[in-house]
Design a protein around this motif. Structure first.
Motif, PDB file in Angstrom:
ATOM      1  N   THR A   1       0.845  -1.187   0.000  1.00  0.00           N
ATOM      2  CA  THR A   1       0.000   0.000   0.000  1.00  0.00           C
ATOM      3  C   THR A   1       0.888   1.247   0.000  1.00  0.00           C
ATOM      4  O   THR A   1       2.104   1.154   0.200  1.00  0.00           O
ATOM      5  CB  THR A   1      -0.935   0.039   1.227  1.00  0.00           C
ATOM      6  OG1 THR A   1      -0.134   0.053   2.415  1.00  0.00           O
ATOM      7  CG2 THR A   1      -1.853  -1.166   1.236  1.00  0.00           C
ATOM      8  N   THR A   2       0.281   2.399  -0.203  1.00  0.00           N
ATOM      9  CA  THR A   2       1.004   3.664  -0.160  1.00  0.00           C
ATOM     10  C   THR A   2       0.093   4.743   0.394  1.00  0.00           C
ATOM     11  O   THR A   2      -1.138   4.667   0.226  1.00  0.00           O
ATOM     12  CB  THR A   2       1.526   4.080  -1.551  1.00  0.00           C
ATOM     13  OG1 THR A   2       2.172   5.349  -1.453  1.00  0.00           O
ATOM     14  CG2 THR A   2       0.407   4.152  -2.548  1.00  0.00           C
ATOM     15  N   LEU A   3       0.674   5.738   1.023  1.00  0.00           N
ATOM     16  CA  LEU A   3      -0.079   6.897   1.496  1.00  0.00           C
ATOM     17  C   LEU A   3      -0.251   7.933   0.395  1.00  0.00           C
ATOM     18  O   LEU A   3      -0.835   8.994   0.626  1.00  0.00           O
ATOM     19  CB  LEU A   3       0.637   7.526   2.696  1.00  0.00           C
ATOM     20  CG  LEU A   3       0.868   6.612   3.908  1.00  0.00           C
ATOM     21  CD1 LEU A   3       1.628   7.360   4.993  1.00  0.00           C
ATOM     22  CD2 LEU A   3      -0.455   6.076   4.445  1.00  0.00           C
ATOM     23  N   ASN A   4       0.292   7.606  -0.785  1.00  0.00           N
ATOM     24  CA  ASN A   4       0.228   8.512  -1.945  1.00  0.00           C
ATOM     25  C   ASN A   4       0.863   9.867  -1.661  1.00  0.00           C
ATOM     26  O   ASN A   4       0.395  10.909  -2.142  1.00  0.00           O
ATOM     27  CB  ASN A   4      -1.221   8.701  -2.410  1.00  0.00           C
ATOM     28  CG  ASN A   4      -1.778   7.443  -3.039  1.00  0.00           C
ATOM     29  OD1 ASN A   4      -1.108   6.779  -3.822  1.00  0.00           O
ATOM     30  ND2 ASN A   4      -3.008   7.091  -2.677  1.00  0.00           N
ATOM     31  N   GLU A   5       1.918   9.832  -0.876  1.00  0.00           N
ATOM     32  CA  GLU A   5       2.710  11.025  -0.601  1.00  0.00           C
ATOM     33  C   GLU A   5       4.102  10.813  -1.189  1.00  0.00           C
ATOM     34  O   GLU A   5       4.702   9.751  -1.021  1.00  0.00           O
ATOM     35  CB  GLU A   5       2.830  11.282   0.903  1.00  0.00           C
ATOM     36  CG  GLU A   5       1.516  11.603   1.597  1.00  0.00           C
ATOM     37  CD  GLU A   5       1.037  13.005   1.288  1.00  0.00           C
ATOM     38  OE1 GLU A   5       1.840  13.828   0.797  1.00  0.00           O
ATOM     39  OE2 GLU A   5      -0.149  13.292   1.541  1.00  0.00           O
ATOM     40  N   ASP A   6       4.601  11.841  -1.888  1.00  0.00           N
ATOM     41  CA  ASP A   6       5.943  11.746  -2.463  1.00  0.00           C
ATOM     42  C   ASP A   6       6.969  12.026  -1.368  1.00  0.00           C
ATOM     43  O   ASP A   6       7.625  13.064  -1.336  1.00  0.00           O
ATOM     44  CB  ASP A   6       6.103  12.743  -3.615  1.00  0.00           C
ATOM     45  CG  ASP A   6       7.421  12.529  -4.362  1.00  0.00           C
ATOM     46  OD1 ASP A   6       8.075  11.496  -4.118  1.00  0.00           O
ATOM     47  OD2 ASP A   6       7.782  13.398  -5.174  1.00  0.00           O
ATOM     48  N   ALA A   7       7.062  11.068  -0.455  1.00  0.00           N
ATOM     49  CA  ALA A   7       7.948  11.219   0.700  1.00  0.00           C
ATOM     50  C   ALA A   7       8.503   9.854   1.078  1.00  0.00           C
ATOM     51  O   ALA A   7       7.856   8.819   0.871  1.00  0.00           O
ATOM     52  CB  ALA A   7       7.205  11.837   1.880  1.00  0.00           C
TER      53      ALA A   7
END
Length: 206
Positions: A170-176
């Motif tokens: 999964t991803t938090l959809n943050e470019d970090a």
């Protein structure tokens, strides 16, 4: 305008001989025996200056350290002598960056190459699982219920409830970059990263 003065260097034959003599002495002074005994002594030590120690875990009655180039160091808690080993194949050694102890006492370690290494016998033997991601991984944790969590770039999270054999991505959809993950219980977890990012779960990621 006046022309700049010109000078002509004149060296007598006697002075030339002196220069040649001094040059010969300087060249001879560069010769010295090469002493490599210090290097050999270092290579005979279990822990060396070139080691990059990245993981230190207390597993049962054993202290375990992991590092670059497949480095594995083990010793009894009350002991003083470290046993040095190298994990991996002849031309492929993992660079360990993180580790954690699971609720059942087993040890998991994360390599820069995006592999999870698992040992249930205090580092005697290992199983390896490749992570299904192309992101750069940074940290691993294992809960008291033996569930694995890995975090990395593009706020990516990987979760396994099958001892590393199957993974959910999964991803938090943050470019970090997520750089750390820890669980205080089987349900409560935290992940921190770039730009002040802190993610919290109270239901094991559900």
């Amino acid at each position: 305008l006046l022309s700049p003065p010109r000078f002509t260097l004149v060296v007598s034959s006697a002075a030339s001989d002196v220069c040649k003599s001094q040059m010969a002495v300087l060249l001879c002074a560069c010769e010295a025996p090469l002493n490599v005994s210090g290097v050999e002594d270092t290579l005979n030590q279990p822990i060396r200056r070139t080691d990059q120690l990245m993981v230190l875990e207390h597993v049962g009655e054993t202290l375990i350290m992991l590092g670059n180039d497949g480095l594995l160091l083990r010793r009894p808690i009350e002991g003083e002598v470290w046993q040095r080993d190298q994990l991996g194949d002849a031309d492929n050694h993992p660079d360990f960056i993180s580790g954690a102890v699971c609720g059942d006492g087993s040890l998991v370690a994360l390599s820069y190459q995006a592999d999870v290494w698992h040992s249930s016998d205090q580092g005697e033997s290992w199983q390896t699982y490749s992570l299904p991601t192309g992101e750069d991984v940074q940290d691993i944790d294992c809960t008291q219920s033996n569930e694995l969590w890995v975090v990395g770039s593009f706020s990516t999270m990987l979760h396994s409830s099958a001892a590393g054999q199957e993974w959910e991505v999964t991803t938090l959809n943050e470019d970090a970059m997520l750089t750390a993950v820890t669980f205080s219980s089987s349900e409560q977890g935290y992940s921190a990263g770039e730009f002040g990012l802190l993610a919290v779960t109270k239901d094991a990621g559900d």
